[in-house]
Design a protein around this motif. Structure first.
Motif, PDB file in Angstrom:
ATOM      1  N   TRP A  49      -0.707  -4.910  40.582  1.00 34.39           N
ATOM      2  CA  TRP A  49      -1.722  -5.295  39.611  1.00 34.39           C
ATOM      3  C   TRP A  49      -3.038  -4.545  39.802  1.00 34.39           C
ATOM      4  O   TRP A  49      -3.985  -4.743  39.024  1.00 34.39           O
ATOM      5  N   THR A  50      -3.116  -3.677  40.794  1.00 38.98           N
ATOM      6  CA  THR A  50      -4.356  -2.952  41.046  1.00 38.98           C
ATOM      7  C   THR A  50      -4.611  -1.932  39.944  1.00 38.98           C
ATOM      8  O   THR A  50      -3.697  -1.200  39.551  1.00 38.98           O
ATOM      9  N   GLY A  51      -5.843  -1.849  39.477  1.00 46.33           N
ATOM     10  CA  GLY A  51      -6.175  -0.769  38.566  1.00 46.33           C
ATOM     11  C   GLY A  51      -7.116  -1.154  37.442  1.00 46.33           C
ATOM     12  O   GLY A  51      -7.418  -2.317  37.195  1.00 46.33           O
ATOM     13  N   PHE A  52      -7.572  -0.127  36.755  1.00 51.54           N
ATOM     14  CA  PHE A  52      -8.427  -0.253  35.580  1.00 51.54           C
ATOM     15  C   PHE A  52      -7.560  -0.535  34.365  1.00 51.54           C
ATOM     16  O   PHE A  52      -6.523   0.098  34.168  1.00 51.54           O
ATOM     17  N   PHE A  99      -4.311  -7.628  46.985  1.00 52.04           N
ATOM     18  CA  PHE A  99      -4.189  -7.671  48.435  1.00 52.04           C
ATOM     19  C   PHE A  99      -3.013  -8.581  48.768  1.00 52.04           C
ATOM     20  O   PHE A  99      -3.131  -9.808  48.646  1.00 52.04           O
ATOM     21  N   ASN A 100      -1.875  -7.971  49.161  1.00 47.60           N
ATOM     22  CA  ASN A 100      -0.631  -8.720  49.320  1.00 47.60           C
ATOM     23  C   ASN A 100      -0.327  -9.422  47.996  1.00 47.60           C
ATOM     24  O   ASN A 100      -0.145  -8.758  46.999  1.00 47.60           O
ATOM     25  N   GLN A 101      -0.333 -10.761  47.978  1.00 45.74           N
ATOM     26  CA  GLN A 101      -0.049 -11.466  46.727  1.00 45.74           C
ATOM     27  C   GLN A 101      -1.310 -11.976  46.035  1.00 45.74           C
ATOM     28  O   GLN A 101      -1.216 -12.560  44.944  1.00 45.74           O
ATOM     29  N   PHE A 102      -2.479 -11.745  46.616  1.00 47.31           N
ATOM     30  CA  PHE A 102      -3.727 -12.200  46.007  1.00 47.31           C
ATOM     31  C   PHE A 102      -4.335 -11.086  45.164  1.00 47.31           C
ATOM     32  O   PHE A 102      -4.318  -9.916  45.543  1.00 47.31           O
ATOM     33  N   VAL A 103      -4.877 -11.487  44.012  1.00 53.04           N
ATOM     34  CA  VAL A 103      -5.458 -10.527  43.067  1.00 53.04           C
ATOM     35  C   VAL A 103      -6.871 -10.995  42.717  1.00 53.04           C
ATOM     36  O   VAL A 103      -7.083 -12.177  42.391  1.00 53.04           O
ATOM     37  N   GLY A 144      -6.603 -14.631  41.543  1.00 49.11           N
ATOM     38  CA  GLY A 144      -5.277 -15.054  41.141  1.00 49.11           C
ATOM     39  C   GLY A 144      -4.246 -14.852  42.230  1.00 49.11           C
ATOM     40  O   GLY A 144      -4.526 -14.329  43.321  1.00 49.11           O
ATOM     41  N   TYR A 145      -3.023 -15.277  41.918  1.00 49.41           N
ATOM     42  CA  TYR A 145      -1.887 -15.172  42.835  1.00 49.41           C
ATOM     43  C   TYR A 145      -0.720 -14.580  42.048  1.00 49.41           C
ATOM     44  O   TYR A 145      -0.398 -15.041  40.950  1.00 49.41           O
ATOM     45  N   ALA A 146      -0.087 -13.544  42.619  1.00 44.59           N
ATOM     46  CA  ALA A 146       0.968 -12.812  41.918  1.00 44.59           C
ATOM     47  C   ALA A 146       2.328 -13.069  42.558  1.00 44.59           C
ATOM     48  O   ALA A 146       2.456 -13.090  43.783  1.00 44.59           O
ATOM     49  N   TRP A 147       3.320 -13.263  41.699  1.00 45.40           N
ATOM     50  CA  TRP A 147       4.738 -13.256  42.092  1.00 45.40           C
ATOM     51  C   TRP A 147       5.350 -12.020  41.439  1.00 45.40           C
ATOM     52  O   TRP A 147       5.834 -12.092  40.306  1.00 45.40           O
ATOM     53  N   ASN A 148       5.262 -10.881  42.128  1.00 46.77           N
ATOM     54  CA  ASN A 148       5.742  -9.617  41.593  1.00 46.77           C
ATOM     55  C   ASN A 148       5.081  -9.346  40.233  1.00 46.77           C
ATOM     56  O   ASN A 148       3.902  -9.106  40.164  1.00 46.77           O
ATOM     57  N   ALA A 149       5.830  -9.426  39.130  1.00 51.15           N
ATOM     58  CA  ALA A 149       5.281  -9.089  37.817  1.00 51.15           C
ATOM     59  C   ALA A 149       4.615 -10.266  37.120  1.00 51.15           C
ATOM     60  O   ALA A 149       4.164 -10.129  35.985  1.00 51.15           O
ATOM     61  N   ALA A 150       4.531 -11.432  37.753  1.00 50.71           N
ATOM     62  CA  ALA A 150       3.883 -12.607  37.172  1.00 50.71           C
ATOM     63  C   ALA A 150       2.566 -12.866  37.895  1.00 50.71           C
ATOM     64  O   ALA A 150       2.484 -12.768  39.116  1.00 50.71           O
ATOM     65  N   LEU A 152      -0.828 -15.605  37.938  1.00 47.44           N
ATOM     66  CA  LEU A 152      -1.604 -16.777  37.538  1.00 47.44           C
ATOM     67  C   LEU A 152      -3.013 -16.592  38.082  1.00 47.44           C
ATOM     68  O   LEU A 152      -3.188 -16.325  39.272  1.00 47.44           O
ATOM     69  N   TYR A 153      -4.033 -16.736  37.227  1.00 47.77           N
ATOM     70  CA  TYR A 153      -5.398 -16.470  37.669  1.00 47.77           C
ATOM     71  C   TYR A 153      -6.386 -17.478  37.078  1.00 47.77           C
ATOM     72  O   TYR A 153      -6.117 -18.105  36.048  1.00 47.77           O
ATOM     73  N   PHE A 154      -7.505 -17.609  37.778  1.00 49.61           N
ATOM     74  CA  PHE A 154      -8.632 -18.408  37.306  1.00 49.61           C
ATOM     75  C   PHE A 154      -9.831 -17.481  37.161  1.00 49.61           C
ATOM     76  O   PHE A 154      -9.955 -16.477  37.872  1.00 49.61           O
ATOM     77  N   LYS A 155     -10.730 -17.827  36.229  1.00 50.74           N
ATOM     78  CA  LYS A 155     -11.873 -16.972  35.975  1.00 50.74           C
ATOM     79  C   LYS A 155     -13.115 -17.826  35.737  1.00 50.74           C
ATOM     80  O   LYS A 155     -13.023 -19.003  35.362  1.00 50.74           O
ATOM     81  N   GLY A 156     -14.266 -17.232  35.938  1.00 54.28           N
ATOM     82  CA  GLY A 156     -15.522 -17.915  35.683  1.00 54.28           C
ATOM     83  C   GLY A 156     -16.655 -16.924  35.652  1.00 54.28           C
ATOM     84  O   GLY A 156     -16.586 -15.848  36.254  1.00 54.28           O
TER      85      GLY A 156
END
Length: 261
Positions: A49-52, A99-103, A144-150, A152-156
Motif C-alpha cells: 500500500w506504500t506510495g503516492f 510498515f508490516n501490516q500497519f498503514v 489502518g491495518y492491511a490484510w494483503n490487498a484489503a 481497513l483505515y480510520f481518518k481524522g
C-alpha cells in the motif's frame, strides 16, 4: 546327421548361456538416471500500500443546519433545523506508508456538493430560510491495518464547507436577504479499500463533519429581526465510493523475497 544335430543344439545352448551371463553385466553398465527435484511452488504475491495515489469519488451526503437569530438584546429566537441531502462528486490525492501490516498516510479531498433545503420559520412563518452546501474539503491523516490487498483505515483532520444562506418570502418565494460563508471544522471517518490489480484499488468511506456554529450577518438589514445576527450550526454526514491509482510502481502486487541458505 545325428552328430551334426547334437553339435547344433550344443552350440545353441552354449550361446544362450553366454547371453544370459552378459545381459546383467550390460544392464549394470548403464548409467543411473539422475534424480531431479521438483521446483518449489512460487510464493504468493504481497500487496504493497506504500506510495503516492490519486483518485475520484462520488456518493451521497446530508447536511443538518440549525438557524437561530441573536437579537441586539441577546435573545435567541430559534428558526428551526433542516436537513439537506444530495449528491457529491470529487477527487482525492495522498500518500501512504506501509510498515508490516500497519498503514499510515495523509490525504486531501475536494468535492462539489448539492445539499439544499428550504424551511418555513417556526416563529416567523411569513419568512422561509434556505441553506445550501455547495462544496466540501477534507485534509486528513490516516491509520489502518492491511490484510494483503484489503485495508481497513480510520481518518481524522480538518474540514471546510462552502455555504449559502437565504431568507425568502414564504408567499412569493422572493429572496429578501442572503450571505455566503466558508466554514472550517473537523472530521472523523472510517473506510475500507481493496486492491484489485497493480496500483488499482476501490473502496467505500464514511465521514462525519463537525462544523460548529458561526454568527453571520446579512449585507442588508435582517428582514426578520432588524440588526439580529444569524447563528447557524452545521454538521455533515457523507458516504462515498472511491477509486484510486498509485503511480510508478509505489504499490500493487510485489513478489516477496525468499530466504537463501
Amino acid at each position: 546327421m545325428e552328430t551334426k544335430m547334437r553339435k547344433f543344439w550344443f552350440a545353441a545352448a552354449f550361446g544362450l548361456a553366454i547371453l544370459g551371463v552378459a545381459a546383467p553385466a550390460s544392464a549394470a553398465d548403464l548409467a543411473a538416471k539422475p534424480y531431479v527435484k521438483a521446483p518449489p511452488a512460487p510464493l504468493p504475491a504481497i500487496y504493497d500500500w506504500t506510495g503516492f495515489y490519486i483518485g475520484a469519488n462520488g456518493g451521497w451526503a446530508q447536511a443538518r443546519a440549525c438557524w437561530d437569530l441573536i437579537t441586539p438584546a441577546g435573545l435567541d429566537d430559534a428558526l428551526g433545523c433542516r436537513d439537506a441531502s444530495g449528491g457529491v462528486v470529487g477527487g482525492q490525492i495522498g500518500y501512504r506508508w506501509q510498515f508490516n501490516q500497519f498503514v499510515v498516510g495523509v490525504e486531501g479531498q475536494g468535492d462539489w456538493a448539492d445539499l439544499s433545503s428550504t424551511r418555513v420559520s417556526t416563529l416567523f412563518p411569513a419568512f422561509s430560510t434556505h441553506a445550501k452546501v455547495d462544496g466540501i474539503g477534507l485534509i486528513t491523516g490516516q491509520v489502518g491495518y492491511a490484510w494483503n490487498a484489503a485495508l481497513l483505515y480510520f481518518k481524522g483532520g480538518a474540514a471546510v464547507t462552502g455555504n449559502n444562506f437565504d431568507v425568502l418570502s414564504t408567499v412569493t418565494g422572493a429572496t429578501l436577504a442572503s450571505f455566503s460563508s466558508t466554514r472550517w471544522g473537523g472530521t472523523v471517518g472510517v473506510g475500507f479499500e481493496y486492491g484489485f490489480g497493480p496500483g488499482w484499488s476501490v473502496g467505500v468511506e464514511y465521514d462525519h463533519l463537525f462544523m460548529g456554529h458561526n454568527n453571520n450577518s446579512f449585507s442588508v438589514v435582517n428582514p426578520i429581526v432588524a440588526s439580529a445576527l444569524n447563528r447557524i450550526s452545521e454538521d455533515v454526514d457523507m458516504v462515498t465510493v472511491r477509486f484510486n491509482y498509485r503511480f510508478n510502481g509505489f504499490g500493487g502486487l510485489t513478489a516477496p523475497v525468499a530466504a537463501r541458505y
